[in-house]
Scaffold this active site. Structure first.
Site, PDB file in Angstrom:
ATOM      1  CB  ALA A 130       4.341  -6.805  11.254  1.00  0.00           C
TER       2      ALA A 130
ATOM      3  N   GLY B 240       0.297  -8.154   8.004  1.00  0.00           N
ATOM      4  CA  GLY B 240      -0.470  -7.402   8.999  1.00  0.00           C
ATOM      5  C   GLY B 240      -1.392  -6.365   8.376  1.00  0.00           C
TER       6      GLY B 240
ATOM      7  CD  GLU C 281       1.840 -12.772   7.353  1.00  0.00           C
ATOM      8  OE1 GLU C 281       1.422 -13.341   6.311  1.00  0.00           O
ATOM      9  OE2 GLU C 281       1.180 -11.917   7.959  1.00  0.00           O
TER      10      GLU C 281
HETATM   11  N1  CAA Z   1       8.407  -3.745   6.958  1.00  0.00           N
HETATM   12  C1  CAA Z   1       9.372  -2.826   6.926  1.00  0.00           C
HETATM   13  N2  CAA Z   1       9.673  -2.127   5.809  1.00  0.00           N
HETATM   14  C2  CAA Z   1       8.952  -2.380   4.699  1.00  0.00           C
HETATM   15  C3  CAA Z   1       7.931  -3.338   4.668  1.00  0.00           C
HETATM   16  C4  CAA Z   1       7.643  -4.032   5.887  1.00  0.00           C
HETATM   17  N3  CAA Z   1       6.663  -4.926   5.970  1.00  0.00           N
HETATM   18  N4  CAA Z   1       7.411  -3.378   3.424  1.00  0.00           N
HETATM   19  C5  CAA Z   1       8.083  -2.485   2.704  1.00  0.00           C
HETATM   20  N5  CAA Z   1       9.030  -1.873   3.458  1.00  0.00           N
HETATM   21  C6  CAA Z   1       9.974  -0.858   3.065  1.00  0.00           C
HETATM   22  C7  CAA Z   1      11.094  -1.460   2.230  1.00  0.00           C
HETATM   23  O1  CAA Z   1      12.096  -2.017   3.025  1.00  0.00           O
HETATM   24  C8  CAA Z   1      11.569  -0.237   1.461  1.00  0.00           C
HETATM   25  O2  CAA Z   1      12.384   0.535   2.305  1.00  0.00           O
HETATM   26  P1  CAA Z   1      13.759   1.205   1.745  1.00  0.00           P
HETATM   27  O3  CAA Z   1      13.283   2.155   0.660  1.00  0.00           O
HETATM   28  O4  CAA Z   1      14.316   1.903   2.944  1.00  0.00           O
HETATM   29  O5  CAA Z   1      14.574   0.105   1.200  1.00  0.00           O
HETATM   30  C9  CAA Z   1      10.284   0.572   1.230  1.00  0.00           C
HETATM   31  O6  CAA Z   1       9.351   0.075   2.192  1.00  0.00           O
HETATM   32  C10 CAA Z   1       9.696   0.343  -0.157  1.00  0.00           C
HETATM   33  O7  CAA Z   1       9.560  -1.063  -0.333  1.00  0.00           O
HETATM   34  P2  CAA Z   1      10.127  -1.835  -1.627  1.00  0.00           P
HETATM   35  O8  CAA Z   1      11.336  -1.148  -2.151  1.00  0.00           O
HETATM   36  O9  CAA Z   1      10.243  -3.283  -1.275  1.00  0.00           O
HETATM   37  O10 CAA Z   1       8.892  -1.571  -2.627  1.00  0.00           O
HETATM   38  P3  CAA Z   1       8.447  -2.465  -3.853  1.00  0.00           P
HETATM   39  O11 CAA Z   1       7.425  -1.654  -4.571  1.00  0.00           O
HETATM   40  O12 CAA Z   1       9.619  -2.973  -4.608  1.00  0.00           O
HETATM   41  O13 CAA Z   1       7.736  -3.769  -3.202  1.00  0.00           O
HETATM   42  C11 CAA Z   1       6.290  -4.902  -1.650  1.00  0.00           C
HETATM   43  C12 CAA Z   1       6.561  -3.622  -2.475  1.00  0.00           C
HETATM   44  C13 CAA Z   1       5.990  -6.067  -2.585  1.00  0.00           C
HETATM   45  C14 CAA Z   1       5.072  -4.615  -0.784  1.00  0.00           C
HETATM   46  C15 CAA Z   1       7.533  -5.240  -0.779  1.00  0.00           C
HETATM   47  O14 CAA Z   1       7.921  -4.069  -0.076  1.00  0.00           O
HETATM   48  C16 CAA Z   1       7.287  -6.312   0.243  1.00  0.00           C
HETATM   49  O15 CAA Z   1       7.268  -7.470  -0.117  1.00  0.00           O
HETATM   50  N6  CAA Z   1       7.135  -5.938   1.520  1.00  0.00           N
HETATM   51  C17 CAA Z   1       7.020  -6.877   2.624  1.00  0.00           C
HETATM   52  C18 CAA Z   1       5.642  -7.505   2.672  1.00  0.00           C
HETATM   53  C19 CAA Z   1       5.574  -8.533   3.781  1.00  0.00           C
HETATM   54  O16 CAA Z   1       6.288  -9.499   3.817  1.00  0.00           O
HETATM   55  N7  CAA Z   1       4.639  -8.325   4.737  1.00  0.00           N
HETATM   56  C20 CAA Z   1       4.449  -9.196   5.856  1.00  0.00           C
HETATM   57  C21 CAA Z   1       5.219  -8.700   7.048  1.00  0.00           C
HETATM   58  S1  CAA Z   1       5.167  -9.847   8.418  1.00  0.00           S
HETATM   59  C22 CAA Z   1       3.654  -9.595   9.171  1.00  0.00           C
HETATM   60  O17 CAA Z   1       2.887  -8.750   8.764  1.00  0.00           O
HETATM   61  C23 CAA Z   1       3.344 -10.483  10.361  1.00  0.00           C
HETATM   62  C24 CAA Z   1       1.982 -10.361  10.908  1.00  0.00           C
HETATM   63  O18 CAA Z   1       1.179 -11.252  10.773  1.00  0.00           O
HETATM   64  C25 CAA Z   1       1.587  -9.224  11.699  1.00  0.00           C
END
Ligand code: CAA
Length: 257
Positions: A65, A108, A131
């Site tokens: 998400a 998500g 999460e």
């Molecule tokens: N939401 C919003 N933006 C996101 C995102 C997310 N879930 N995941 C990645 N992005 C964005 C980052 O903020 C970044 O944006 P900027 O370039 O503007 O800074 C861009 O995507 C690239 O991401 P990273 O620089 O972090 O890329 P990376 O290769 O270093 O890492 C990753 C990749 C490990 C996937 C890392 O991005 C990450 O941990 N993302 C979040 C994953 C997460 O926590 N997901 C769960 C969300 S909560 C949910 O899903 C609830 C539910 O049950 C529905």
């Protein structure tokens, strides 16, 4: 219809939805979910489509998400709007869905893949429910569908630690049906979807509904439901044709009825 966050194509009887928010690793913002639901609904209503593939980019199926969009949300607001409820519409699609997963399928993103019927993973795929690291829990089915797919030990491991697992671990624990090299992912997903779309439409709908019933009911009730659907298929011309074709040693000619 034009879309901002997805790309929609079709290959014969197969619909393809490609998540497309490259700058945010396909994070699933509200607008993307709305577009995805509309595209799936259109394929659902299109009689010439027999199966749909949901995929992302090579780097990310979907990283979850949209955290930036969630940041300022408050409890009363998300409670009242029933935030995430519309994600369930993906799980309500009756035609089969194949998730072709390359790269990250987190939060998500993993939940979206699990709403599909078959997950085919590229070797670089990474699955997880991170999460807990954000101070929340999965909210789009992760705590329920993951345990049914992989069992309690692995589901607790992933959900409580927030760690990722690779494609081979995901295949070994039953989350993923097949693992293929990255460059073969779409070819494999397409040939699987084409094979499904080539079967009797009625039988395919019945098969999906019967298998999913196993998630919702005790065994005896599920067995009764399966038996009744099995019986009902004897009312279809496709059933007669399928068996006739087998006995006459020729390919079946499905009428879709
Ligand atoms: N939401 C919003 N933006 C996101 C995102 C997310 N879930 N995941 C990645 N992005 C964005 C980052 O903020 C970044 O944006 P900027 O370039 O503007 O800074 C861009 O995507 C690239 O991401 P990273 O620089 O972090 O890329 P990376 O290769 O270093 O890492 C990753 C990749 C490990 C996937 C890392 O991005 C990450 O941990 N993302 C979040 C994953 C997460 O926590 N997901 C769960 C969300 S909560 C949910 O899903 C609830 C539910 O049950 C529905």
């Amino acid at each position: 219809m034009s879309h901002e966050h997805i790309r929609v194509e079709r290959e014969g009887e197969v619909g393809i939805v490609r998540l497309h928010r490259p700058k945010a690793l396909n994070a699933l913002c509200d607008a993307l979910i709305t577009e995805l639901n509309a595209a799936l609904r259109a394929f659902e209503e299109n009689a010439s489509i027999g199966c749909t593939i949901i995929t992302g980019s090579e780097k990310a199926f979907a990283a979850g998400a949209d955290i930036a969009e969630m940041q300022d949300r408050t409890w009363p607001a998300i409670w009242q709007e029933d935030f995430l409820a519309d994600w369930d519409r993906v799980a309500d699609v009756r035609k089969p869905l194949v998730a072709a997963v390359s790269g990250y399928a987190l939060g998500g993103g993993c939940e979206l893949a699990m709403m599909c019927d078959i997950i085919i993973a590229a070797e670089n795929a990474r699955f997880g429910q991170p999460e807990i690291r954000l101070g929340i829990i999965p909210g789009a089915g992760g705590t329920q569908r993951l345990i049914r797919a992989v069992g309690k030990a692995k589901a607790m491991d992933l959900i409580l630690t927030g760690r990722m697992m690779d494609a081979h671990e995901a295949e070994a624990c039953g989350l993923v049906a097949r693992v293929v090299p990255v460059e073969q992912l779409m070819e494999e997903a397409l040939s699987t979807a084409r094979e499904i779309a080539g079967h009797s439409r009625t039988a395919v709908l019945a098969a999906k509904e019967a298998v999913l019933r196993a998630f919702e009911t005790p065994l005896q009730e599920g067995l009764r439901f399966e038996r009744r659907l099995f019986h009902a298929l004897f009312a279809t011309p496709d059933r007669k044709e399928g068996m006739e074709a087998f006995l006459e040693k020729r390919p079946p000619r499905w009428s879709g009825r």
